[in-house]
Design an enzyme around this catalytic site. Structure first.
Site, PDB file in Angstrom:
ATOM      1  CG  ASN A  50      -6.875  17.245 -44.590  1.00 51.10           C
ATOM      2  OD1 ASN A  50      -7.556  18.376 -45.050  1.00 51.10           O
ATOM      3  ND2 ASN A  50      -7.203  16.396 -45.141  1.00 51.10           N
ATOM      4  CD  GLN A  94      -4.651  -3.407  -9.510  1.00 48.62           C
ATOM      5  OE1 GLN A  94      -3.936  -3.709  -8.644  1.00 48.62           O
ATOM      6  NE2 GLN A  94      -5.521  -4.364 -10.242  1.00 48.62           N
ATOM      7  CG  HIS A 131     -19.067  37.946 -29.648  1.00 53.11           C
ATOM      8  ND1 HIS A 131     -19.968  37.499 -28.932  1.00 53.11           N
ATOM      9  CD2 HIS A 131     -18.896  39.062 -29.443  1.00 53.11           C
ATOM     10  CE1 HIS A 131     -20.422  38.198 -28.129  1.00 53.11           C
ATOM     11  NE2 HIS A 131     -19.326  39.217 -28.207  1.00 53.11           N
ATOM     12  CE  LYS A 146      -0.757   1.056  -9.726  1.00 55.83           C
ATOM     13  NZ  LYS A 146      -1.938   1.312  -9.141  1.00 55.83           N
ATOM     14  CG  ASN A 157      -1.797  -1.245   0.978  1.00 59.29           C
ATOM     15  OD1 ASN A 157      -2.163  -1.860   0.070  1.00 59.29           O
ATOM     16  ND2 ASN A 157      -2.592  -1.483   2.235  1.00 59.29           N
ATOM     17  CE  LYS A 166      -9.644  17.943 -47.493  1.00 63.87           C
ATOM     18  NZ  LYS A 166     -10.436  19.040 -46.623  1.00 63.87           N
ATOM     19  CB  SER A 170      -7.313  13.976 -49.094  1.00 65.87           C
ATOM     20  OG  SER A 170      -8.353  13.252 -49.607  1.00 65.87           O
ATOM     21  CD  GLU A 183      -8.457  17.931 -38.483  1.00 67.82           C
ATOM     22  OE1 GLU A 183      -7.676  17.820 -39.336  1.00 67.82           O
ATOM     23  OE2 GLU A 183      -9.622  17.775 -38.631  1.00 67.82           O
TER      24      GLU A 183
HETATM   25  N1  ARG Z   1      -1.464  -3.491  -7.521  1.00 71.52           N
HETATM   26  C1  ARG Z   1      -1.983  -2.701  -6.187  1.00 71.52           C
HETATM   27  C2  ARG Z   1      -2.271  -1.272  -6.880  1.00 71.52           C
HETATM   28  O1  ARG Z   1      -2.080  -0.921  -7.726  1.00 71.52           O
HETATM   29  C3  ARG Z   1      -1.050  -2.417  -5.426  1.00 71.52           C
HETATM   30  C4  ARG Z   1      -1.318  -2.490  -3.976  1.00 71.52           C
HETATM   31  C5  ARG Z   1      -1.958  -3.745  -3.464  1.00 71.52           C
HETATM   32  N2  ARG Z   1      -2.447  -3.929  -2.198  1.00 71.52           N
HETATM   33  C6  ARG Z   1      -3.299  -4.480  -1.716  1.00 71.52           C
HETATM   34  N3  ARG Z   1      -3.319  -4.454  -0.528  1.00 71.52           N
HETATM   35  N4  ARG Z   1      -3.689  -5.320  -2.271  1.00 71.52           N
HETATM   36  O2  ARG Z   1      -3.167  -0.658  -6.137  1.00 71.52           O
END
Ligand code: ARG
Length: 459
Positions: free
Chosen positions: A286, A323, A157, A326, A111, A284, A278, A291
Site C-alpha cells: 500500500n 495567542q 478528464h 501558534k 506584545n 498488498k 496489510s 496517501e
Molecule cells: N502568550 C501570549 C501570546 O501568545 C503572549 C503575549 C501576551 N500579551 C498580553 N498582552 N497578554 O499571544
C-alpha cells in the site's frame, strides 16, 4: 498567590480553569530559541543606547544563554502559572541573575516580543520549505532526465488524451514546486521587518534603537508602525497560503502515485521503504506515504482557515485571540516539512516502468489528434473536417476492436479517399511525441531543453 509579573495590582491568583485556558506554554515553548535570540538583541541594544549599564547587559546576555541550554538540555521546568515562554524565560533569568534580569523588559512588551518570536519562526519555516522544495525539485529532475523519452499517456478528464513523456510529466511538477519556492521567498521578503520595539502598541519613551535590533536579528529594518507591528499576523497567513498551495501540489502528485502504483496502471513501483503491507491480505503493497501526503492538505489548509478566522474582525491592536496563531502554524509547518521529505524520498526512489507506460500510451486512440493534424497538413482539410473524419476512423477502429494503427489503408480510404500510406507514420506514439517540438511541448528534445534550463537555474 498573585502573579510574579504583575502581582502589584492583584490580591489573588487565577482559578485553575482560567490558568488552563490562558496558558500557552504547552506549545509556545517551541519559540524558546527565537525568544532568547530576540531578548539578547534587545539587551545589547539597551546597553548600546545607554538605557542599561554594561554589567547588567552582560549578565542578561549570559543568563539567557544558560536558560537556553537548560531548555535545550531538557532540564528546564516550565510553569503554566507563568503562562507562556516569554514569562517562563524571564522568570528563570531573574532567578539566575537577580535584579538585572528584571531590567530586560525595559522598553518592550510581550506584545512586540511574541510578534517577533512568531515572525522569526515563520521566517525560518519559509527557508526550510525553500530548501526542502529544492531537494524535491532535484529528485524530479533526476526522474525527468532518466525518462525524457519514455512515452506515456497524457490525460484529460483522466481519459487518455495524447502521448506525452515521463520526463515532461515530471517537469510539470518542477514548474509547480518552483512557483511554490517563489511564493515562500516572496512572503519571506515581505515579512522580513522587525516588530521589536513597538512595545505594547504605542512605542516607548526610552531612546531605543529599533534599527539596531532589526539588523542584529537579520531583518531588513523595523516595521514602520507600532500598532501594525503588534497587531499584524498576515505574514503568517501568507506563509500558510503558500503552504496550502504547496500542499495542494503535493496532494496532486500523491494522487498520481497512488493511481500509478495500482495493478491496473503499473506505471511506477514503490520500493519497500515507501510501502506498507496489510495485516490480512498477504499480497498488498500500500502507498500509505502518498496517501498521507494527499491528506495533509486538510490540516494545512485547515490551519490557514483557522488563523484567518481568528484574525477576522479583531480590533487593533493585540488581543489574546492572537495567542491562537501558534498551534495552526506549528501543525501546518510540521505537516508540510514531513510531507516534503516523504515526497522527496518517494520520488527519488520510485521506479517508473517504461514498458507499462508505453503500452498505456498506445491505447485509447491517443494519436487521433496526430491523425487529424496529418489530414490538415497533407490533404489540406479544414481542421473541423479533419476532426470529423478522424472521429469516424476511431469509431471504425473501435468497432473492429483495435486502435488506429490496426486499420488497413483500405478501411481508412473508405472514410476519406485521399488518405495515403504515409498516414501510418504519424500513428505511432514515438512519432507523436517527437513531433511536439513547440516551446514547452512534450518532444524529448524539448523536455531535455527544459531540464537543462532548470539545471542552470538551480546551479
Ligand atoms: N502568550 C501570549 C501570546 O501568545 C503572549 C503575549 C501576551 N500579551 C498580553 N498582552 N497578554 O499571544
Amino acid at each position: 498567590g498573585a502573579n510574579a509579573m504583575w502581582g502589584g495590582r492583584f490580591a489573588a491568583g487565577p482559578s485553575a480553569i482560567m490558568e488552563a485556558i490562558n496558558a500557552s506554554i504547552g506549545y509556545d515553548r517551541r519559540l524558546a530559541r527565537q525568544d532568547i535570540e530576540g531578548s539578547r538583541a534587545h539587551a545589547t541594544m539597551l546597553g548600546d543606547t545607554g538605557i542599561l549599564g554594561s554589567k547588567d547587559v552582560e549578565a542578561i546576555r549570559e543568563g539567557l544563554l544558560t536558560v537556553l541550554s537548560e531548555i535545550e538540555g531538557g532540564e528546564f521546568e516550565f510553569s503554566a502559572a507563568l503562562e507562556d515562554i516569554h514569562m517562563n524565560v524571564e522568570a528563570r533569568l531573574r532567578a539566575l541573575i537577580g535584579e538585572a534580569g528584571g531590567r530586560l523588559h525595559t522598553g518592550r512588551s510581550r506584545n512586540d516580543q511574541v510578534a517577533l518570536d512568531v515572525r522569526m519562526f515563520v521566517r525560518d519555516q519559509c527557508d526550510a520549505a525553500d530548501q526542502a522544495l529544492e531537494a524535491l525539485i532535484r529528485a524530479l529532475l533526476a526522474q525527468a532526465e532518466a525518462g525524457a523519452d519514455w512515452v506515456m499517456p497524457g490525460f484529460t478528464h483522466l481519459q487518455v488524451a495524447q502521448p506525452v513523456t515521463w520526463g515532461h510529466h515530471m517537469m510539470a511538477y518542477v514548474e509547480m514546486f518552483a512557483r511554490d519556492r517563489d511564493r515562500f521567498a516572496d512572503a519571506r521578503r515581505r515579512m522580513n521587518l522587525s516588530p521589536l520595539g513597538a512595545a505594547a502598541l504605542a512605542g516607548t519613551s526610552f531612546p531605543i534603537d529599533r534599527h539596531a535590533t532589526a539588523a542584529a536579528l537579520g531583518f531588513d529594518g523595523p516595521m514602520h508602525n507600532s500598532l501594525d507591528a503588534v497587531a499584524d499576523r498576515d505574514f503568517a497567513l501568507e506563509y500558510l497560503s503558500a503552504a496550502t498551495i504547496c500542499a495542494l501540489h503535493l496532494s496532486r502528485l500523491s494522487e498520481e502515485l497512488v493511481l500509478w502504483s495500482t495493478a491496473q496502471f503499473r506505471f511506477v513501483a514503490m520500493p519497500d521503504a515507501w510501502s506498507t503491507g496489510s495485516s490480512i491480505m498477504p499480497q498488498k503493497r500500500n502507498p500509505d506515504a502518498a496517501e498521507l501526503i494527499r491528506a495533509k492538505i486538510g490540516r494545512i489548509m485547515g490551519a490557514s482557515v483557522a488563523l484567518t478566522t481568528v484574525m477576522k474582525g479583531l480590533p487593533l491592536t493585540y488581543g489574546k485571540d492572537m495567542q491562537e496563531d501558534k498551534e495552526p502554524i506549528f501543525d501546518a509547518s510540521d505537516s508540510l516539512m514531513l510531507s516534503l521529505a516523504a515526497m522527496t524520498g518517494m520520488v527519488a526512489e520510485m521506479s517508473a516502468n517504461p514498458e507499462s507506460l508505453r503500452a498505456a500510451a498506445a491505447t485509447g486512440f491517443s494519436t487521433a489528434t496526430d491523425l487529424a493534424d496529418w489530414l490538415v497538413r497533407e490533404l489540406g482539410l479544414p481542421f473541423r473536417e479533419a476532426h470529423h473524419v478522424t472521429g469516424s476512423l476511431v469509431a471504425k477502429a473501435e468497432a473492429k476492436g483495435g486502435d488506429l494503427p490496426d486499420l488497413t489503408l483500405e478501411e481508412m480510404q473508405s472514410v476519406h479517399q485521399g488518405i495515403t500510406a504515409g498516414v501510418f507514420d504519424v500513428l505511432g506514439v514515438e512519432n507523436s511525441v517527437a513531433s511536439r517540438t513547440s516551446y514547452g511541448g512534450t518532444a524529448p528534445s524539448e523536455v531535455r531543453r527544459q531540464i537543462a534550463r532548470w539545471r542552470e537555474v538551480l546551479g
